[in-house]
Write a protein that holds these residues in place. Sequence first.
Motif, PDB file in Angstrom:
ATOM      1  N   LEU A  48      32.179 106.371  68.357  1.00 19.78           N
ATOM      2  CA  LEU A  48      33.430 106.428  67.609  1.00 19.78           C
ATOM      3  C   LEU A  48      33.823 105.043  67.130  1.00 19.78           C
ATOM      4  O   LEU A  48      33.827 104.082  67.897  1.00 19.78           O
ATOM      5  CB  LEU A  48      34.541 107.022  68.477  1.00 19.78           C
ATOM      6  CG  LEU A  48      34.292 108.432  69.031  1.00 19.78           C
ATOM      7  CD1 LEU A  48      35.525 108.923  69.772  1.00 19.78           C
ATOM      8  CD2 LEU A  48      33.912 109.403  67.922  1.00 19.78           C
TER       9      LEU A  48
ATOM     10  N   ASN B 296      30.026 113.409  72.626  1.00 18.59           N
ATOM     11  CA  ASN B 296      30.833 113.210  71.428  1.00 18.59           C
ATOM     12  C   ASN B 296      31.969 114.227  71.358  1.00 18.59           C
ATOM     13  O   ASN B 296      33.105 113.883  71.013  1.00 18.59           O
ATOM     14  CB  ASN B 296      29.948 113.323  70.187  1.00 18.59           C
ATOM     15  CG  ASN B 296      30.733 113.126  68.910  1.00 18.59           C
ATOM     16  OD1 ASN B 296      31.142 112.025  68.586  1.00 18.59           O
ATOM     17  ND2 ASN B 296      30.951 114.217  68.186  1.00 18.59           N
TER      18      ASN B 296
ATOM     19  N   ASN C  55      32.436 109.119  63.356  1.00 18.86           N
ATOM     20  CA  ASN C  55      31.437 109.449  64.365  1.00 18.86           C
ATOM     21  C   ASN C  55      30.093 108.960  63.839  1.00 18.86           C
ATOM     22  O   ASN C  55      29.441 109.627  63.035  1.00 18.86           O
ATOM     23  CB  ASN C  55      31.420 110.960  64.618  1.00 18.86           C
ATOM     24  CG  ASN C  55      30.343 111.359  65.612  1.00 18.86           C
ATOM     25  OD1 ASN C  55      29.683 110.522  66.211  1.00 18.86           O
ATOM     26  ND2 ASN C  55      30.167 112.665  65.773  1.00 18.86           N
TER      27      ASN C  55
END
Length: 567
Positions: free
Chosen positions: A21, A134, A16
């Motif tokens: 990603l 995220n 991350n």
Amino acid sequence: MAPVIHMPEPLCLVKNTNGRLVANPKALTILSAITQPVVVVAIVGLCRTGKSYLMNRLAGKSKGFSIRSTVQPHTKGIWMWCVPHPKKPDHTLVLLDTEGLGDVEKLNAGCQREVARLKARSRCAQCESGDKKNDTQIFVLALLLSSTFVYNTMNKIDQRDIDLLHYVTELSGLLRTVSSPDLDGIEDAADFVSICPDLVWTLRDFYLDLEAHGQLITADEYLENSLRPKQGTDQGLQNFNLPRLCIQKFFTVKKCFIFYLPTLRKKLAQLETLRDDDLDPEFVQQVADFCSYIFSHSNAKTLLGGIKVNGSRLESLVLTYVNAISSGDLPCMEDAVLALAEIKNLAAVQKAIAHYDQQMFQKVQLPTETLQELQDLHRASEREAIEVFMKNSFKDVDQGFQKKLETLLEARQDDFHKRNSEASLDRCSALLQDIFHPLEGDVKRGIYLTAGGHRLYVQKTEELKAKYYQEPRKGIQAEEALQKYLQSKESVRDRILQTDLALIEREKEMEALTTCERQRNIVAQVKDSGIRQPSCHSPVGVEAPRSISELQCDVGWTGGLPQERSN
């Protein structure tokens, strides 16, 4: 026997980085080496809720995945630990520990907006921005990659946890509607049960009594009750039932485990170093039951059609999903399989071509004596290459990649024919140069520029041709190369022939001149011997003179000096 994958500690699989990603190449390399089917267990839940502790226990270790009791979350992205499966020797257990989710309410709100937007656009993307985006990406990715999905929540099952699981499940379920927009996301979810993971819901620091209507119930019954829809048709009940129906149909296999507080809170910071004797006995037993269930009931990751996923296929899935998430489009389930198929089939084609090239280079010695010899070697290598492709291919719809392989093999065959012809021509040219070099030297020295030289030249050429024919492995260009060489020497042969004819003609002329000279000498010799030629006025009885030819007979001339006649 498949090689054993040894990972002494976990490794980051998906990083991350600033909310983006990125797959870790080192981890992908480890996955690509796993040839066994993989049982993928992923855990998702809030920060600091003991996810890493459970995953370490599944790995048979007390340490590994990082455990922290501070308010600062430690695990970032998705971490992977591949270990031998303790109960399935022919499988590899892949453990995925995920970054802890943030504020559930904020994440729910972001997911709700995203789901509404996705339904309107019939496509998949991510939540809007920041941590919510995220968290959703991590949640969806873990769900897509796992064969057993562990949903780790605190204390009890509440509406927020159900909503979150529903929204992320729907994000994953919407993947298939991109390819089939006419399919309803709920009613047709059962079509994908073969590829949906099993759900294991873990409740940490559980404090409720497992009772319903005054009766003791199991943890599984508690989960079923929590997901059971209510009767009614009003909007409030529909909103209550919708997430439960989705979860019920998406996860056909569901299991629930409860965990009491492992020890006194002040000791939680040393949880990694505490022995089982230092923990609550009930908690220790609960962890043991959890691990036993995972080992016994978790199945290998599968794709549509019941195809088992090995390490290299899991690697492809990771890349497919991470790239799609990073580009802003989560792939549909079918498209993910097709993307995986394309990756694997392209690799299978390359592996087959590499095998063909290796076999041909090992077996073929250019130039081959005949074209049939090369054809036989090609067909044998082609069969092996197709076998390699079939062994490594994956859902080759309509044999599209096999046809591509056959086209490439045909091109390889044409290339070998060309190289075989060139090698034959090179070999024959070298042989002709070596064999006919002495003859060319004699021609330059003028040895054959004599009367009868052409016959000698032709005779020597035939001898050298016979020597050339005896040489092995000249290849398919042997005769053509010889004829081209002889044609290139026709001017030399013609010159030798013309010179030969001219010299023979000159010898004839010289021989004729020599004959006349000898005849004059004979006449002179006859005169010198006193023999008179008779005249027409000689008296009767006197012998008339003879001709020269008659004189030659009289003296018995054989081409030398005159001889006396015998009586």
